[in-house]
Structure formats: structure tokens, C-alpha cells
Scaffold this motif. Structure first.
Motif, PDB file in Angstrom:
ATOM      1  N   ALA A  74       1.689 -16.338  10.842  1.00  0.00           N
ATOM      2  CA  ALA A  74       0.230 -16.161  10.896  1.00  0.00           C
ATOM      3  C   ALA A  74      -0.131 -14.797  11.485  1.00  0.00           C
ATOM      4  CB  ALA A  74      -0.396 -17.284  11.709  1.00  0.00           C
ATOM      5  N   ALA A  75       0.624 -14.370  12.506  1.00  0.00           N
ATOM      6  CA  ALA A  75       0.363 -13.068  13.133  1.00  0.00           C
ATOM      7  C   ALA A  75       0.618 -11.916  12.161  1.00  0.00           C
ATOM      8  CB  ALA A  75       1.225 -12.914  14.380  1.00  0.00           C
ATOM      9  N   THR A  76       1.639 -12.034  11.316  1.00  0.00           N
ATOM     10  CA  THR A  76       1.889 -10.970  10.339  1.00  0.00           C
ATOM     11  C   THR A  76       0.770 -10.918   9.293  1.00  0.00           C
ATOM     12  OG1 THR A  76       3.285 -12.455   9.011  1.00  0.00           O
ATOM     13  CG2 THR A  76       4.394 -11.036  10.606  1.00  0.00           C
ATOM     14  N   GLY A  77       0.201 -12.078   8.949  1.00  0.00           N
ATOM     15  CA  GLY A  77      -0.941 -12.083   8.042  1.00  0.00           C
ATOM     16  C   GLY A  77      -2.120 -11.330   8.628  1.00  0.00           C
ATOM     17  N   LEU A  78      -2.358 -11.535   9.925  1.00  0.00           N
ATOM     18  CA  LEU A  78      -3.437 -10.819  10.607  1.00  0.00           C
ATOM     19  C   LEU A  78      -3.144  -9.323  10.658  1.00  0.00           C
ATOM     20  CD1 LEU A  78      -6.083 -11.038  12.183  1.00  0.00           C
ATOM     21  CD2 LEU A  78      -4.725 -11.410  14.258  1.00  0.00           C
ATOM     22  N   ALA A  80      -1.396  -7.571   8.454  1.00  0.00           N
ATOM     23  CA  ALA A  80      -1.640  -7.012   7.119  1.00  0.00           C
ATOM     24  C   ALA A  80      -3.132  -6.819   6.866  1.00  0.00           C
ATOM     25  CB  ALA A  80      -1.033  -7.923   6.059  1.00  0.00           C
ATOM     26  N   ALA A  81      -3.937  -7.805   7.267  1.00  0.00           N
ATOM     27  CA  ALA A  81      -5.386  -7.702   7.087  1.00  0.00           C
ATOM     28  C   ALA A  81      -5.954  -6.537   7.895  1.00  0.00           C
ATOM     29  CB  ALA A  81      -6.052  -9.014   7.493  1.00  0.00           C
ATOM     30  N   THR A  82      -5.391  -6.289   9.071  1.00  0.00           N
ATOM     31  CA  THR A  82      -5.843  -5.187   9.908  1.00  0.00           C
ATOM     32  C   THR A  82      -5.619  -3.845   9.209  1.00  0.00           C
ATOM     33  OG1 THR A  82      -5.353  -6.433  11.922  1.00  0.00           O
ATOM     34  CG2 THR A  82      -5.537  -4.045  12.132  1.00  0.00           C
ATOM     35  N   LEU A 176      -2.314   1.587   4.850  1.00  0.00           N
ATOM     36  CA  LEU A 176      -1.798   0.689   3.812  1.00  0.00           C
ATOM     37  C   LEU A 176      -0.296   0.453   4.029  1.00  0.00           C
ATOM     38  CD1 LEU A 176      -3.624   2.088   0.640  1.00  0.00           C
ATOM     39  CD2 LEU A 176      -4.232   0.090   2.028  1.00  0.00           C
ATOM     40  N   VAL A 177       0.407   1.488   4.485  1.00  0.00           N
ATOM     41  CA  VAL A 177       1.829   1.320   4.834  1.00  0.00           C
ATOM     42  C   VAL A 177       1.967   0.317   5.978  1.00  0.00           C
ATOM     43  CG1 VAL A 177       3.892   2.495   5.724  1.00  0.00           C
ATOM     44  CG2 VAL A 177       2.432   3.634   4.035  1.00  0.00           C
ATOM     45  N   TYR A 178       1.036   0.374   6.926  1.00  0.00           N
ATOM     46  CA  TYR A 178       1.017  -0.574   8.043  1.00  0.00           C
ATOM     47  C   TYR A 178       0.934  -2.011   7.520  1.00  0.00           C
ATOM     48  CZ  TYR A 178      -0.754  -2.703  12.423  1.00  0.00           C
ATOM     49  OH  TYR A 178      -0.935  -3.485  13.533  1.00  0.00           O
TER      50      TYR A 178
END
Length: 409
Positions: A74-78, A80-82, A176-178
Motif C-alpha cells: 500500500a505504501a508503494t502505491g502511495l 507512485a501516486a506522489t 515520473l522515474v520516482y
């Protein structure tokens, strides 16, 4: 014997460290391109730390209800959204909202929701006598990857000079790389077991018998973090630009080498802690680095300022693996996730106050008052930690009489 869970944590840490390394340097440049003032840059940094603190508290207090792997995904999803939001939004208040609920890290270190989850899982995966060494490897991987990320911060300028890409646009591409790095980290986390056998008999819970000790440590760590908030990497980069005109490429190279020195200092910290104990290692390596901070603003040549920053980076972070190991050692296993959260959250909240103050000070004067204030606060923290916890020793130090004195040949 190698532990697959530990290997995956180290790989994920490397990916996140790389992303944090370039974001911490490109974020202030991006905000300045958008027309933000130094004070507004400091406000964004403050908001990111406030948001990180809130998310970390939620992970620590309620994380025991869910599998660690689920929370990390879930944290990686957040994350990516950031990255996607940073690449697309330009207004001050929308970016403040992203800073509050996202995973932006202006410090170059690991201040995020990932921290308590990974610390608890790492502690459950290794033998207590190898815990400090495991945290040292964890921190080493993070610093080396962040150092490489700092070098990558020069990519937008390289693209602008070589193929004529607009610099602000190239900076947005890095966000976007982030987001892409977040997706790669999610792939790594998916390989973790849903439940960990090292924690099966002691599932994560809220604080119990160690509550008072953890709260006192949290208060002290918060004081240290308040001082550190004046020195977040984004604002140090801004100060170097204001005071000496140091370019983002040169600053990225500088932070690469500070990251390398910091990384290998973790391995030295393990050997020092084995001889004199965790608390003394934290204090005796931290004090000289704070004195370097006090001296840096008085440098009239950039070469001297860089030299002191390099010396500081060799010493200042030896307390990172030792501090993490110490917290995990002086609480019961069921309390570890909560303890990691409770000692991390106040740090984030305390550190959230000072970047805005540092931004204000940099807007008033290029002297470097944030470094002076930050160094002085950190010295007070070191002295208080030594006075209050020098006699509170982890179990492995109590059972090994050679610790806390130099070995005889």
C-alpha cells in the motif's frame, strides 16, 4: 545463512533510497522554477514531515491488524501516486496537499511510513547478536543508493545541455522515474511472506511494559530531529546555492560523496558499539559532527564548507543503525512495531517544524543560521541521551562483559 526476507528488504531499501536521493535535491529546484520563495520551499518540507509522521503513527498503532507485506505494498502505491502528482501539479496549495499525504522525502534520509514496518520485520528476521550489524547493512544500502540518487539529480541539467530539453520539464520527468521506482519496489515486496515466522509467536501490539522508556526515547529523538530539520538536504542545497552559487550538478556530486562516507561509517559504528556500547557510540560520534555544523557558516570559502560537510557526514549518521538496534533491543518483541513507530513519529513531527523556520532564516540571511541552530540543538540532545540512558543497556551488552570497555590484547 542468508535470509530471503532480509535480502528483499535491502533491495527495496536500495530502490527507495535512490529515489529519495534525487527527489530531495530536485524538489527545491522544481519549486523555485514554479516561482516559490525559500519560505514556501521550507513550508513544503515541513508539510512532508508532518504527513510522514501521521502515516507512520497509523502504521505503528494499527499495523498489527494487517500483514506487513500488505502495508508495504500500500505504501508503494502511495509513493507512485506522489511521483505522478509532482509531475503534473504546479499550484502551491495542491503541492502542499501532495506533501501532506504523499511520500516526498526532503531530508535524503528515510523518514517515511516504510520505516517502522521494515524495522520490525528486520528485527524479527535476525538473531539479537546480529541485529546491530543487520541494521548497519540496512542503513549502508540506503545511504549508498541515496548517494547514487544524488548523482542522478544532475540528469535534468545534462539533458538540458546535451539535447536541449527544457530544464523544468526534465525535472518533471524525474518525478515520473520516482513513480517507476515505486512500482519496482512493489514487485520486490510482493515476494515477502504474508506472515513472518519470527513474529508468529509475538504478533505486533501496542506498547506495554516498555511504554515509559519508549516515550522518553521518543522525546529525546524528537529533540535531535528538531535540530536535524534545520539541515534537511533540500535546504542545505539551497544554502550552498545562495551562499556560494554551487550548481545542482556540483551539489549532487557533493551529496554523493557524503552519502558514500555516511554509508561506510555504519560498518565502523558496529565495531565501535561492540567495544563501548550502543548509547556511547551514538553520543561520542554525534558530538564532533555537531561541532562541524557550528563551524560551517563561518567558512568564507566553499572548499572549507565542503570539507566540513564531508567530515560531518563521516560521523553524523553512526547513530542511525545503533539507535534503531537500541530501540528494538530495549523493548519486548511484541512491542517492536509500535516502538519503531512511536520513536519515529515524534521525530517526524519535531523535524516538521524546523524546515519552515530554516527557510525563513535563509530568506533573511545567507549566513547559515539554520546550521548553527541545528548544531546547537543536537549537542543538547547528545548530552541528555548520555545522562539518561548510559546505564540502560541492551540484553546482549549485559551478558557480554567486554562491552563498554576497550578489549585488552
Amino acid at each position: 545463512m542468508r535470509n530471503p526476507s532480509v535480502d528483499r528488504l535491502l533491495l527495496a531499501k536500495a530502490l527507495r533510497g535512490f529515489a529519495d536521493g534525487f527527489v530531495s535535491l530536485l524538489l527545491p529546484l522544481h519549486l523555485l522554477h514554479l516561482g516559490f520563495t525559500p519560505f514556501q520551499v521550507g513550508c513544503v518540507a515541513t508539510t512532508t514531515l508532518l504527513g510522514s509522521g501521521a502515516l507512520t503513527l497509523l502504521a505503528g498503532s494499527h499495523g498489527g491488524r494487517y500483514a506487513w507485506r500488505t502495508l508495504l505494498l500500500a505504501a508503494t502505491g502511495l509513493m507512485a501516486a506522489t511521483g505522478l502528482a509532482l509531475a503534473s501539479l504546479e499550484g502551491f496549495w495542491p503541492l502542499m496537499l501532495v506533501a501532506l499525504v504523499g511520500t516526498i522525502n526532503p531530508s535524503g534520509g528515510d523518514v517515511s511510513v516504510f520505516l517502522p514496518l521494515e524495522h520490525a520485520l528486520l528485527s524479527a528476521s535476525v538473531d539479537p547478536k546480529r541485529r546491530t550489524a543487520a541494521f548497519a547493512r540496512y542503513s549502508l544500502v540506503g545511504s549508498l543508493s541515496a548517494a547514487c540518487g544524488a548523482l542522478a539529480a544532475g540528469v535534468p541539467a545534462l539533458l538540458a545541455s546535451s539535447i536541449g530539453v527544457d530544464l523544468p520539464l526534465a525535472v518533471k520527468w524525474m518525478f515520473l522515474v520516482y513513480a517507476l521506482v515505486a512500482a519496482l519496489a512493489a514487485v520486490v515486496y510482493r515476494g515477502l511472506p504474508r506472515t513472518h515466522e519470527g513474529a508468529a509467536s509475538a504478533p505486533p501490539s501496542r506498547l506495554g511494559p516498555s511504554r515509559r522508556r519508549v516515550h522518553l526515547l521518543a522525546a529525546l529523538f524528537s529533540l535531535d530531529a528538531f535540530g536535524g530539520g534545520f539541515l534537511v538536504q533540500s535546504l542545505v542545497a539551497l544554502w550552498l546555492y545562495q551562499r556560494f552559487g554551487l550548481s545542482i550538478e556540483a551539489t549532487g556530486t557533493l551529496f554523493f560523496w557524503t552519502g558514500v562516507l555516511t554509508a561506510f561509517s555504519y560498518l565502523v559504528a558496529v565495531r565501535i558499539a561492540d567495544r563501548i556500547g550502543l548509547v556511547r557510540t551514538m553520543v561520542y560520534t554525534h558530538l564532533p559532527s555537531s561541532l562541524c555544523l557550528l563551524a560551517i557558516p563561518f567558512c568564507t570559502e566553499v572548499s572549507w564548507a565542503i570539507a566540513l560537510l564531508l567530515v560531518r557526514s563521516t560521523l553524523s549518521q553512526m547513530d542511525v543503525p545503533t539507535r534503531s538496534s537500541y530501540v528494538m533491543a530495549v523493548v519486548t518483541p511484541p512491542e517492536r512495531t509500535a516502538a519503531a513507530s512511536v520513536t519515529s513519529v515524534p521525530r517526524s513531527l519535531a523535524a516538521a517544524v524546523s524546515p519552515a523556520l530554516a527557510g525563513y532564516l535563509l530568506g533573511v540571511s545567507a549566513f547559515g543560521w539554520p546550521l548553527v541552530v541545528g548544531g546547537a540543538v543536537k549537542i543538547v540532545y547528545d548530552l541528555l541521551l548520555l545522562a539518561m540512558f548510559s546505564k540502560v543497556r541492551p540484553p546482549e551488552e549485559r551478558t557480554e562483559p567486554h562491552v563498554t570497555r576497550v578489549r585488552r590484547r
